[in-house]
Structures are given as structure tokens and as C-alpha cells.
Design a protein around this motif. Structure first.
Motif, PDB file in Angstrom:
ATOM      1  N   HIS A   1       0.845  -1.197   0.000  1.00 50.86           N
ATOM      2  CA  HIS A   1       0.000   0.000   0.000  1.00 50.86           C
ATOM      3  C   HIS A   1       0.883   1.250   0.000  1.00 50.86           C
ATOM      4  CE1 HIS A   1      -3.981  -1.955   1.042  1.00 50.86           C
ATOM      5  NE2 HIS A   1      -3.121  -2.952   1.226  1.00 50.86           N
ATOM      6  N   ALA A   2       0.361   2.345  -0.539  1.00 50.24           N
ATOM      7  CA  ALA A   2       1.134   3.585  -0.648  1.00 50.24           C
ATOM      8  C   ALA A   2       1.486   4.139   0.726  1.00 50.24           C
ATOM      9  CB  ALA A   2       0.343   4.627  -1.438  1.00 50.24           C
ATOM     10  N   TYR A   3       2.708   4.671   0.855  1.00 50.30           N
ATOM     11  CA  TYR A   3       3.159   5.270   2.115  1.00 50.30           C
ATOM     12  C   TYR A   3       2.621   6.689   2.239  1.00 50.30           C
ATOM     13  CZ  TYR A   3       6.238   6.773   5.890  1.00 50.30           C
ATOM     14  OH  TYR A   3       6.725   7.248   7.089  1.00 50.30           O
ATOM     15  N   ARG A   4       2.088   7.013   3.402  1.00 50.14           N
ATOM     16  CA  ARG A   4       1.587   8.359   3.694  1.00 50.14           C
ATOM     17  C   ARG A   4       2.246   8.852   4.978  1.00 50.14           C
ATOM     18  NH1 ARG A   4      -0.526  13.308   2.288  1.00 50.14           N
ATOM     19  NH2 ARG A   4      -1.955  14.092   3.882  1.00 50.14           N
ATOM     20  N   SER A   5       2.916   9.990   4.929  1.00 48.54           N
ATOM     21  CA  SER A   5       3.639  10.539   6.066  1.00 48.54           C
ATOM     22  C   SER A   5       2.682  11.034   7.145  1.00 48.54           C
ATOM     23  CB  SER A   5       4.530  11.691   5.606  1.00 48.54           C
ATOM     24  OG  SER A   5       4.982  12.448   6.711  1.00 48.54           O
ATOM     25  N   LEU A   6       2.852  10.548   8.387  1.00 47.06           N
ATOM     26  CA  LEU A   6       2.044  11.041   9.502  1.00 47.06           C
ATOM     27  C   LEU A   6       2.352  12.504   9.795  1.00 47.06           C
ATOM     28  CD1 LEU A   6       0.759   8.332  10.187  1.00 47.06           C
ATOM     29  CD2 LEU A   6       1.419   8.711  12.564  1.00 47.06           C
ATOM     30  N   GLY A   7       3.633  12.879   9.651  1.00 44.40           N
ATOM     31  CA  GLY A   7       3.996  14.275   9.884  1.00 44.40           C
ATOM     32  C   GLY A   7       3.262  15.201   8.937  1.00 44.40           C
ATOM     33  N   LYS A   8       3.237  14.838   7.665  1.00 46.78           N
ATOM     34  CA  LYS A   8       2.525  15.656   6.677  1.00 46.78           C
ATOM     35  C   LYS A   8       1.039  15.714   6.991  1.00 46.78           C
ATOM     36  CE  LYS A   8       1.854  16.143   1.686  1.00 46.78           C
ATOM     37  NZ  LYS A   8       2.191  15.602   0.355  1.00 46.78           N
ATOM     38  N   GLU A   9       0.472  14.586   7.395  1.00 49.50           N
ATOM     39  CA  GLU A   9      -0.953  14.532   7.737  1.00 49.50           C
ATOM     40  C   GLU A   9      -1.270  15.470   8.903  1.00 49.50           C
ATOM     41  OE1 GLU A   9      -4.859  13.341   7.287  1.00 49.50           O
ATOM     42  OE2 GLU A   9      -3.185  12.652   6.040  1.00 49.50           O
ATOM     43  N   LEU A  10      -0.446  15.448   9.940  1.00 50.32           N
ATOM     44  CA  LEU A  10      -0.694  16.279  11.114  1.00 50.32           C
ATOM     45  C   LEU A  10      -0.476  17.757  10.814  1.00 50.32           C
ATOM     46  CD1 LEU A  10       0.920  13.942  13.790  1.00 50.32           C
ATOM     47  CD2 LEU A  10      -1.508  14.542  13.600  1.00 50.32           C
ATOM     48  N   ILE A  11       0.464  18.061   9.937  1.00 50.91           N
ATOM     49  CA  ILE A  11       0.667  19.447   9.520  1.00 50.91           C
ATOM     50  C   ILE A  11      -0.553  19.945   8.749  1.00 50.91           C
ATOM     51  CG2 ILE A  11       1.984  20.938   7.950  1.00 50.91           C
ATOM     52  CD1 ILE A  11       4.463  19.261   8.704  1.00 50.91           C
ATOM     53  N   GLU A  12      -1.025  19.148   7.790  1.00 50.10           N
ATOM     54  CA  GLU A  12      -2.156  19.564   6.959  1.00 50.10           C
ATOM     55  C   GLU A  12      -3.441  19.708   7.769  1.00 50.10           C
ATOM     56  OE1 GLU A  12      -2.350  16.784   3.758  1.00 50.10           O
ATOM     57  OE2 GLU A  12      -0.597  17.638   2.716  1.00 50.10           O
ATOM     58  N   ARG A  13      -3.541  18.961   8.852  1.00 50.82           N
ATOM     59  CA  ARG A  13      -4.721  19.073   9.715  1.00 50.82           C
ATOM     60  C   ARG A  13      -4.592  20.205  10.736  1.00 50.82           C
ATOM     61  NH1 ARG A  13      -7.653  13.510  10.974  1.00 50.82           N
ATOM     62  NH2 ARG A  13      -7.225  12.346   9.059  1.00 50.82           N
ATOM     63  N   GLY A  14      -3.425  20.858  10.747  1.00 53.03           N
ATOM     64  CA  GLY A  14      -3.216  21.954  11.689  1.00 53.03           C
ATOM     65  C   GLY A  14      -2.939  21.495  13.105  1.00 53.03           C
ATOM     66  N   GLU A  15      -2.530  20.243  13.278  1.00 57.26           N
ATOM     67  CA  GLU A  15      -2.292  19.713  14.616  1.00 57.26           C
ATOM     68  C   GLU A  15      -0.890  20.040  15.131  1.00 57.26           C
ATOM     69  OE1 GLU A  15      -4.558  18.438  16.421  1.00 57.26           O
ATOM     70  OE2 GLU A  15      -6.144  18.076  14.953  1.00 57.26           O
ATOM     71  N   ILE A  16       0.096  20.076  14.220  1.00 52.28           N
ATOM     72  CA  ILE A  16       1.475  20.404  14.580  1.00 52.28           C
ATOM     73  C   ILE A  16       2.012  21.383  13.547  1.00 52.28           C
ATOM     74  CG2 ILE A  16       3.809  19.546  15.023  1.00 52.28           C
ATOM     75  CD1 ILE A  16       2.667  16.827  15.662  1.00 52.28           C
ATOM     76  N   ASP A  17       2.640  22.449  14.002  1.00 51.14           N
ATOM     77  CA  ASP A  17       3.242  23.409  13.083  1.00 51.14           C
ATOM     78  C   ASP A  17       4.410  22.755  12.353  1.00 51.14           C
ATOM     79  OD1 ASP A  17       5.480  25.708  12.676  1.00 51.14           O
ATOM     80  OD2 ASP A  17       3.465  26.546  12.447  1.00 51.14           O
ATOM     81  N   ARG A  18       4.546  23.054  11.053  1.00 53.85           N
ATOM     82  CA  ARG A  18       5.582  22.404  10.258  1.00 53.85           C
ATOM     83  C   ARG A  18       6.984  22.671  10.796  1.00 53.85           C
ATOM     84  NH1 ARG A  18       3.752  26.249   6.373  1.00 53.85           N
ATOM     85  NH2 ARG A  18       2.616  24.574   5.356  1.00 53.85           N
ATOM     86  N   ALA A  19       7.204  23.806  11.456  1.00 52.00           N
ATOM     87  CA  ALA A  19       8.536  24.107  12.003  1.00 52.00           C
ATOM     88  C   ALA A  19       8.876  23.220  13.191  1.00 52.00           C
ATOM     89  CB  ALA A  19       8.615  25.571  12.416  1.00 52.00           C
ATOM     90  N   HIS A  20       7.875  22.611  13.803  1.00 52.80           N
ATOM     91  CA  HIS A  20       8.096  21.810  15.014  1.00 52.80           C
ATOM     92  C   HIS A  20       7.881  20.323  14.780  1.00 52.80           C
ATOM     93  CE1 HIS A  20       6.805  25.845  16.879  1.00 52.80           C
ATOM     94  NE2 HIS A  20       8.114  25.737  17.021  1.00 52.80           N
ATOM     95  N   ILE A  21       7.693  19.938  13.529  1.00 56.88           N
ATOM     96  CA  ILE A  21       7.428  18.525  13.268  1.00 56.88           C
ATOM     97  C   ILE A  21       8.710  17.708  13.451  1.00 56.88           C
ATOM     98  CG2 ILE A  21       7.913  18.468  10.782  1.00 56.88           C
ATOM     99  CD1 ILE A  21       4.817  16.932  12.460  1.00 56.88           C
ATOM    100  N   SER A  22       8.610  16.611  14.149  1.00 54.45           N
ATOM    101  CA  SER A  22       9.727  15.697  14.370  1.00 54.45           C
ATOM    102  C   SER A  22       9.144  14.390  14.876  1.00 54.45           C
ATOM    103  CB  SER A  22      10.719  16.254  15.401  1.00 54.45           C
ATOM    104  OG  SER A  22      10.119  16.315  16.681  1.00 54.45           O
ATOM    105  N   ALA A  23       9.974  13.365  14.938  1.00 57.13           N
ATOM    106  CA  ALA A  23       9.496  12.092  15.483  1.00 57.13           C
ATOM    107  C   ALA A  23       9.007  12.283  16.912  1.00 57.13           C
ATOM    108  CB  ALA A  23      10.614  11.054  15.427  1.00 57.13           C
TER     109      ALA A  23
END
Length: 395
Positions: A237-259
């Protein structure tokens, strides 16, 4: 899965100049201003991300450049990794490898490895190599360099009330539609239960997810026994980044995204874990392997020198010169340094010329450093000045 070079401020010292690559016709393009953020994914557009927006833009995958008169001298652990690289190249069949606007061969990669090996034995003997810069994510040479590591996870042989989330081997048979189940079906609908595929049981689906992302890990059983779980295939199945998902949903700011920030969000929102984890239908299976972490090239990975790549862009067995991000203790970019890297692994999230994954090692310190890396650098594929004769043509 590398540098003795670090650019401080804007101008290199005289000693550092010997490591610098000189892009073709760069002087003609110094007037270029910052380019549109549309050239990269919006999730990677954060302040101080290391991206060179004034670099030459081109349409080809590789830009050929002259090798500088010096290379960054690696430490002794690189030599071991290089010997593993040579072992890998010697056991695979010669063939021509097409890379869009250039091509190479397994025989060429052997020449590069030997040139580097000879240089390490006699540093005054300059390797006869040419550097081919990757176009990067934006056609300006900017490659996102993330980090990965091998975690150590406590597990049980048999499930109990706490340790009840299985790590699976790859199924022999697909479902009635000819497919393997998705993450949602495996983790939340028990699609693989009862097939004898369980290797061990963890206390957290989140731990399992991050182990899938890393591709391998060390598990420790209740009796103290440790085993390495290596990459054992994927569900397709296609890989979908959780970080990208959370950024697009406004849950985590892209500048602070990390594991670490993703883990924290999942910990703070347990009622939404199924919803978010299932947005990535890709699922990784494991195999029980030897004690040392093994990459896709089936050789042990070397901390800080091995890298995961897209083999369609960078052949496994290649040696890279990379300008990797240098971060402070808070994950802020403070510069770049040059490093030799060994292309010995691949990953479901590593696609195209704009992303490589840099192996950081085993355990919590490696975890910390891997989780901070998300910045841009530059990458050059090293090929011989005098290629080997043409061999078997193959894609």
C-alpha cells in the motif's frame, strides 16, 4: 546510512575551500532570488530549513561537476562499511544502470569503491572520480536529509494484558483480492490473527508504527534475550507521512514537526490514534535476522555512514558525497558539513531525487538525533572518470 568539514557563517576558510564543489556556471546565476515555496512540499517549508533557494535550477536528474581536490576524511568505522560495500558489489551481477540523463554500471560502482579504498590507504593519491549532483526536491539540488535509527523495544513472547500488539512476519498468501491487508485492517481489525505470523508482542501500537518507519529494530524479551528484527517486506500500500498529515490538519506546526513531536501528539490524543495511524495504509513486516542491523543491500549498516536511498535514482552500492545538516542540541540548523555516505538501504518513504535517510545508529541517542533531522542539504553521486566497458544492459 561523514564529514570533517563544516561551513561557518557565510564564507569558508582557506582550508575549507579544498572541499567545496564548484557548480557549473554558478557565477551566472548568483542573481537568482528566492523561489516559490511551491517548488517543495509545504510541510518542508519552515524557517532555517537549510534550503539554498538561489541555486541553479535545471531539468535533469544529475548535474556533472568536477570533484574537488580533497574529500572529507571519514573515521575508521567508514572503512568497515566500505568493505561491506565492496563485498556487496562483488556478489551482484554486472549490468548497466540507467539514471535518466546519465548511466553507470555495477562495474563502475566497484571502481568508485576501490578508488575510495585506495585513497584511504594513501590520502595523497586523489581519487579519479566525477561528482554528479542530484536535482533534489526542487530542481535546485536541495535534498531533504532525514534520519533513521534502530530502536530497542521491550517485548513478550506471548501476549498479556499490557503486551498485546503483535509484530508480524510477512504472510505467505494475499487476501481474496490478491492484496495484503492495510494498516487499518491489520492493527485494528485483526486481519492477520490466527496465521502464526506473530514474532513478538509490544505494549504500544505507536512503538510498532515507529518500528515500521525505521525498518528494523532490536527487541528485548522478558528474559533479557535480544533479537534484531530486520525488514521483511511490505504490504504494497502507498506510504503516507504522519507528519505531513498532522501538519495539513493543523495539529502540529511544520517548524516543530519531528518524530518526538509526533509521538507526543499521539500520546496526548489516544482516542485519535486509530484515525491518524490508519491514514498511512503502508505496513512493514519483519524477519528475525543477525545481531547487526542489515540494510536492503544485505550488509550491516554503519552508523553515520549508511544511507537509505531510492535505488531508481541512486543505485545500492553507490558512494555519495553529501552536504548534511549540522544541528544544535535543540534541533536548530547551524550549518552544513560534507560527509561520505554509503548507499546501503532503501525505504518506503524514500522516493525520487529529493530525499535520503541518514542512518544514526542504535538506541536512544541515535533516536534523538534521527528525530531532529528534517533539513535540506545536497548530494552528489560519485562515478569514475574512466568508466568500465559497457556490460549487460538492464533497467
Amino acid at each position: 546510512m561523514i564529514f570533517s568539514f563544516f561551513i561557518r557563517h557565510l564564507l569558508p576558510t582557506k582550508a575549507q575551500y579544498r572541499f567545496l564543489l564548484r557548480p557549473l556556471c554558478l557565477a551566472s546565476f548568483v542573481f537568482l532570488s528566492s523561489c516559490s515555496v511551491n517548488e517543495i512540499d509545504s510541510s518542508n517549508d519552515f524557517e532555517n530549513n537549510g534550503r539554498d533557494t538561489a541555486a541553479l535550477k535545471r531539468e535533469t536528474l544529475y548535474l556533472q561537476e568536477s570533484l574537488p581536490p580533497g574529500l572529507p576524511m571519514p573515521d575508521e568505522s567508514f572503512q568497515s562499511g566500505l568493505q561491506q560495500q565492496i563485498t556487496y558489489l562483488n556478489r551482484i551481477q554486472d549490468k548497466t544502470l540507467f539514471l535518466e540523463n546519465t548511466h553507470t554500471s555495477v562495474a563502475d560502482l566497484r571502481i568508485v569503491a576501490e578508488e575510495i579504498n585506495n585513497w584511504l590507504q594513501n590520502p595523497v593519491q586523489q581519487p579519479q572520480l566525477i561528482a554528479h549532483q542530484l536535482a533534489g526536491q526542487d530542481q535546485r539540488g536541495n535534498v531533504q536529509i532525514t534520519g533513521y535509527y534502530v530502536p530497542i523495544i521491550p517485548v513478550r513472547h506471548l501476549p498479556d494484558e499490557v503486551y498485546r500488539y503483535p509484530l508480524y512476519r510477512k504472510p505467505v498468501q494475499r487476501n481474496t483480492e490478491g492484496k495484503y491487508p492495510s494498516r487499518e485492517e491489520i492493527d485494528f481489525e485483526n486481519a492477520l490473527a490466527g496465521q502464526g505470523l506473530e514474532i513478538a508482542y509490544t505494549a504500544s501500537l505507536v512503538d510498532n508504527f515507529f518500528l515500521h518507519v525505521q525498518g528494523s529494530g532490536v527487541v528485548e524479551y522478558e528474559d533479557g534475550e535480544q533479537k534484531l528484527l530486520s525488514w521483511g517486506g511490505v504490504n504494497g500500500h502507498a506510504y503516507r507521512s504522519l507528519g505531513k498529515e498532522l501538519i495539513e490538519r493543523g495539529e502540529i506546526d511544520r517548524a516543530h514537526i519531528s518524530a518526538q513531536s509526533i509521538r507526543q501528539w499521539l500520546s496526548d490524543n489516544p482516542d485519535r490514534n486509530r484515525e491518524i495511524l490508519s491514514t498511512n495504509p503502508s505496513y512493514l513486516f519483519f524477519s528475525e535476522g543477525p545481531k547487526a542491523p542489515i540494510g536492503a543491500a544485505n550488509v550491516p549498516l554503519t552508523p553515520l555512514y549508511s544511507a537509505a536511498v531510492d535505488p531508481k535514482v541512486i543505485p545500492l552500492g553507490s558512494i555519495l558525497l553529501a552536504q548534511v545538516p549540522k544541528l544544535d542540541a535543540y534541533g536548530n540548523l547551524v550549518g552544513h558539513e560534507f560527509r561520505l555516505l554509503l548507499a546501503q538501504d532503501k525505504g518506503g518513504a524514500i522516493k525520487g531525487p529529493g530525499h535520503i535517510d541518514w542512518y544514526q545508529g542504535i538506541g536512544e541517542e541515535a533516536h534523538f538525533h534521527a528525530g531532529q533531522l528534517k533539513h535540506f542539504g545536497k548530494v552528489w553521486l560519485l562515478l569514475p572518470k574512466n568508466p568500465a566497458p559497457e556490460t549487460l544492459i538492464a533497467q
